[in-house]
Structures are given as C-alpha cells and as structure tokens.
Design an enzyme around this catalytic site. Structure first.
Site, mmCIF file in Angstrom:
data_model
loop_
_atom_site.group_PDB
_atom_site.id
_atom_site.type_symbol
_atom_site.label_atom_id
_atom_site.label_comp_id
_atom_site.label_asym_id
_atom_site.label_seq_id
_atom_site.Cartn_x
_atom_site.Cartn_y
_atom_site.Cartn_z
ATOM 1 N N GLY A 1 -4.290 -1.557 4.208
ATOM 2 C CA GLY A 1 -3.014 -0.855 4.116
ATOM 3 C C GLY A 1 -2.994 0.015 5.215
ATOM 4 N N THR B 1 -4.235 7.895 -3.196
ATOM 5 C CA THR B 1 -4.665 8.235 -1.705
ATOM 6 C C THR B 1 -4.837 9.628 -1.471
ATOM 7 O OG1 THR B 1 -3.742 6.032 -1.194
ATOM 8 C CG2 THR B 1 -3.926 7.807 0.819
ATOM 9 N N THR C 1 1.247 8.466 2.128
ATOM 10 C CA THR C 1 0.916 7.581 0.870
ATOM 11 C C THR C 1 1.788 6.924 0.195
ATOM 12 O OG1 THR C 1 -0.344 8.068 -1.252
ATOM 13 C CG2 THR C 1 1.407 9.574 -0.574
ATOM 14 N N GLY C 2 1.232 5.719 -0.119
ATOM 15 C CA GLY C 2 2.362 4.979 -0.972
ATOM 16 C C GLY C 2 2.114 3.031 -0.531
ATOM 17 N N GLY D 1 1.310 0.771 1.290
ATOM 18 C CA GLY D 1 0.941 0.536 2.723
ATOM 19 C C GLY D 1 1.786 -0.291 3.487
#
Lengths: 319, 319
Positions: A210, A180, A230-231, A233
């Site tokens: 997400g 992302t 980011t990660g 979601g």
C-alpha cells in the site's frame, strides 16, 4: 512553537453522524503520548524526527491500532507490516515493506534513514537489518490479537459465502479494520518530520504493498511541510498524495492543499485522511471518511478525537 | 503529433568527454523499436500506454540493458527485477518489486494497472499474478548473462579485497552496470504514459528497493506530463523526482523543471537522468552522468545517442 500531531487511521463509510462512540483506549493512548512527547519536544529534548519515531512506536504497541502488535491479518492469516519515515531538513528517508518480526517497524525505517543507504528494504532483509541495529524482534504470534483474528475470520467467511462474487474478495478497510498510525512534528529548531506505520488491510492479498511505505505517497517531509496519510493506499499511490500536498502548499494555504489532495484521491476510491504541519506551525487533520482517530499537541494544548463531520468543516487548529 | 522517447540508463562519473564509444547493439535496439512503435503510435494503432509497455518489453529482451534478460546480479548473485507503469489520463498505475521469473516485468505492472487494484505487488506474488494473466515465465538462469556474471565477480572480488573498507561494500552503479530502461509517450489522442524497468544495481543488498517501482520517484504520468527516471535510486526516492518534475512544470518550462529535478537529486548522490514528454509534445532527455543511452521519435524523426555533454546544454528537441 512546537507541534505534534498523530493519527490512528481513518475509516467508515459516509459522513460523521455522531453515532459512533470514540474508543477511550485509543484516545487515552494518543493523549498520553502527546503529553509526554509534546513536553519533551517543547523542552528541546526531542527533535521532530525522534518525536515522530517515538510517537509511532507507542501506537505500534497499542494493540487497537493497526500497526505493530494488533496489526490486521492478510489473506493467508499472517501479519506483514509496512512503515516509512522522512526528515524534512535533508529529505533523508527510510522505509520497510512486509516485515513480520520487528516489534517496531518504524524503528527499522528510522535506522535506514540514519544510515543513509539504502532507503528502502523489503521483507526478511528489513527484519534482518533491524536485528543488526539491536532492535527487538518478537515471535510473530505475539503480534496477533484475538480481535484481529475475529475480523479475519469474518472476512474469510464473507469471502467464502455462497453467492459471494469476485467483488467480495477484496480486502477490507472498514471501521473495524482501520488503524494505520502516523505522526508529524515541528521542533524548536523549526525542523519537520513525518512517520507512518501499518499492518495494511484485513485480507490483503499476498504481496500487496500500500501507500504507507512509499515516500511521497503515505509519508513526506521537506523544509516546508510534513505529511502522513491513511486510507485506501492505492489511491494515495496514484496521486502521490503526500508529495502532492507539499507541491500544492507552495502556492495554496495548508487547508486548501489538504482539501485538494483528498478531493484528488476520492475518485480513485481513496477514502482516507491525513495530518500535516508546516514550518510556520500551521496544522491540519482532514479526512473524508466517517471518522479518524487523531490527536494534536500545539503549544501545550492537547486535543484528541474522532470527528468532526467532514474535512470541509475543518480548519487549521494552530495558533 | 506523437512522441516516443526511451532511455537505457545513465552512468559514468564526470562529464562527457567524447571518449566513450556508443555501443551499436543498444543504439540499434532503440532505433529499431522507435521506428516500429513510433510508426504505430503515429497511425493510431497504439495508445501511449501500449507504446511504452512494448518499448520497455523490447529493451527487457535486449541483454545489454539492465532489465529483464541481462539484469545485473544482486549481492547473492541472483536477479530480482522492479518495474512500474503509469497512464496519465486517470493516473492508473501498476508496479512490481523483486520479481525473478517473469520474462517481462513491465507486463505484470501493465496488468496491475489494467486490473485497478492492487497497484503494487511484491516478489513471488507479483510473478504469480503474471502467471494468472498468461504471461511468460522463464527459468531464472535464462535471465543471467555472462557479462553480468563477470561484473558481479568483479564486484565480489573488490568487496573481498584486502584493505577494502565498509565503504567499498556498496553496490555499483558504474558504466558497466548501468542500464535501467524506460519509455514515455504522447499518443494521437493527446494521452500520456510512462514506464520504467530495472534489475537494480550490481551487488545490491538483499531486499533493497530502488526508485524504479516507486510511483512518483522513478515513474510518473498525469494529464500534463510523463516521466521516467534512471540513476541512483535512493536520491530519486528522497526527492520524489518524477512527481516533483510534474509539480515544477505547473509553473516552469519542461527544460527548467528537468534541470531543477536533477539539481535536487545531485546533493543526495543522485547521479542519473530522466526522459519526459508533456501534453504539448515537448520532450527532454537530460542527465548529469557521463552518458545516457536514449532515443527519441518525434514526428517521424528518430535520434539515438549517448551524449551530449551535460544536461545544461540540452534543450527541448520537439518541434
């Protein structure tokens, strides 16, 4: 002063051990865009809003990031992309969910922000809106790369393997599938903006949304701070991570606020990271995964990398 | 103590002038569900999460509210529904966007919350997920009422009228088309939950997503407070209204926090209202529109209505 920071996604389990080599193509992409856009931000040629939009567009075009061309494939093997953007001075925002034709999903979100209403558009309607703004639409096959096809095939094989359980059916946010992208900026007028764009997770179930297109979860900007996350979601949605950071920063330092947000997402499986800049030009790029591609431009100084070890050890890099 | 509050949407320009008669069918629906669900919440038979889910289901079935059966029609004349739900104790959440077959969109969101992952599902995938959970799917024509068809025809005629401008093309959030529903609850164990469901706005453009399915915008619950919002969704997204209320309530009274949120959405065209309950059982039901259908159950006492005049004059009703 002006500040520009970008991320290219956080990923990998466990602590940074210095054993993963940073991919030069992604670092070069970030360095190049920070140099170009940073200088124009510095000169006043670009507003924070334009800077984050252009930064994300360039990363959408870099096939090794998981956004725009090179997005990961969903469960059906198709690409569906999400993006959102927010301008701090008036909290104007734009977001798109599940677009599949636009070369630059973030630019559709930008036009929604500029248009004022609606803020958020879904699927084909979002692509169609982009077309009315003269944006470039591409053949969906142009967005697909061999790397993402191979990652998808691996996910599919693991999913179908004998002995695989329901738990194996989950989508993948691993080192390979991460990426992302996002950007935050502070311009010469002291104004802030944030933008985030993604293809989601390899093998994501049809229709899964997400945190990236959710204002307050993946993206937030107000007069005080701009944030891109980011990660995993779902954890960022449940904690309303980006908006929460802004709330904590009303009372705590930016470093403490970023740490608090990542501590909150962790119990919900929310491995990830974020970038944030405040109106004073303070900047953080914390993450709790093994690594996060990220780069910063602060007063002409550019840094890019994938470390350091943990967000606990990261302090503000601003001057 | 237990608390249950519901809203049936805020609408109308200008201040309450006592000139609009409350619709008895909607008031009766709210009174009846508050009596039934309130008593079961009081006895401990229902958790806050179950209470808000059932409350919203009942309002989805009441055709005069704009959710489930009786939802307003979008620009194409179809019904697409959004809903979200959140449990305070662990911030578990579920949300659906653009469903068109489920009788009770909120129940799909409930199952997403229970399932844990993903949190948010889009369109046909959300309906399909509901089907795997055994939920009732209906013929989309069953959802459509003559009242909503007439409102849509009026919107369409105005849109096409000679002399109409681009500004006339906007979707309608007027007295007739309002009716997003929501519920918040505090149960005997001191746990909180919130839920919101809507058909959106009459004539909404294809793909437009409002605040109702956005965790943090239309719905929020944590260990301290549960919130459900209604109104012009874009402004509630831009202010991340429900999550912001929780942030303000960390430092301010619930009444002050609710007022602050409505003051923030106002400059962005965000006429609307909200209901919120905190872990101490304090309750607010403020709005800045002409009226808001809302009802409260506090320690066995039930109140339903559409006034008072402005949220400035509303204070906590809890004991």
């Amino acid at each position: 002063m002006v500040v520009l920071a970008v991320h290219g996604g956080a990923g990998g389990d466990g602590p940074w051990r210095g054993m993963t080599e940073a991919d030069p193509q992604r670092l070069n992409c970030m360095h190049s865009l920070l140099s170009d856009i940073g200088a124009r931000l510095e000169s006043g040629a670009l507003s924070a809003l334009e800077a984050v939009t252009q930064a994300v567009e360039i990363m959408e075009d870099e096939a090794l990031f998981n956004a725009g061309r090179g997005s990961v494939l969903d469960a059906s093997g198709a690409i569906t992309m999400d993006a959102s953007i927010m301008r701090g001075e008036d909290q104007a925002a734009g977001a798109v969910v599940g677009v599949s034709k636009a070369r630059h999903p973030i630019r559709i979100a930008y036009h929604l922000l500029k248009g004022g209403w609606p803020v958020m558009l879904n699927g084909e309607a979002a692509d169609a809106y982009g077309l009315t703004k003269g944006l470039e639409m591409v053949d969906p096959t142009w967005l697909v790369t061999e790397l993402r096809q191979a990652q998808w095939a691996k996910w599919k094989a693991n999913k179908s393997a004998p002995g695989s359980t329901d738990e194996d059916d989950g989508a993948v946010l691993d080192h390979d599938g991460m990426g992302t992208v996002g950007a935050v900026a502070l311009d010469r007028d002291g104004k802030l903006a944030a933008a985030t764009s993604t293809g989601g997770m390899t093998g994501k179930p049809d229709g899964r949304i997400g945190d990236t297109p959710i204002i307050g979860a993946g993206t937030w900007a107000d007069r005080n701070v701009a944030v891109s996350c980011t990660g995993v979601g779902e954890a960022f949605i449940r904690t309303c991570a980006a908006r929460s950071l802004a709330a904590y920063h009303d009372r705590e330092s930016l470093v403490a606020s970023g740490k608090r947000v990542l501590d909150e997402v962790a119990p919900y499986g929310g491995r990830g990271g974020l970038i944030a800049v405040n109106a004073d030009g303070e900047l953080i790029v914390p993450f709790q995964t093994m690594l996060m591609y990220r780069g910063t431009y602060v007063n002409g100084a550019i840094e890019v990398g994938i470390g350091p070890e943990t967000y606990d050890e990261l302090s503000s890099v601003s001057s």
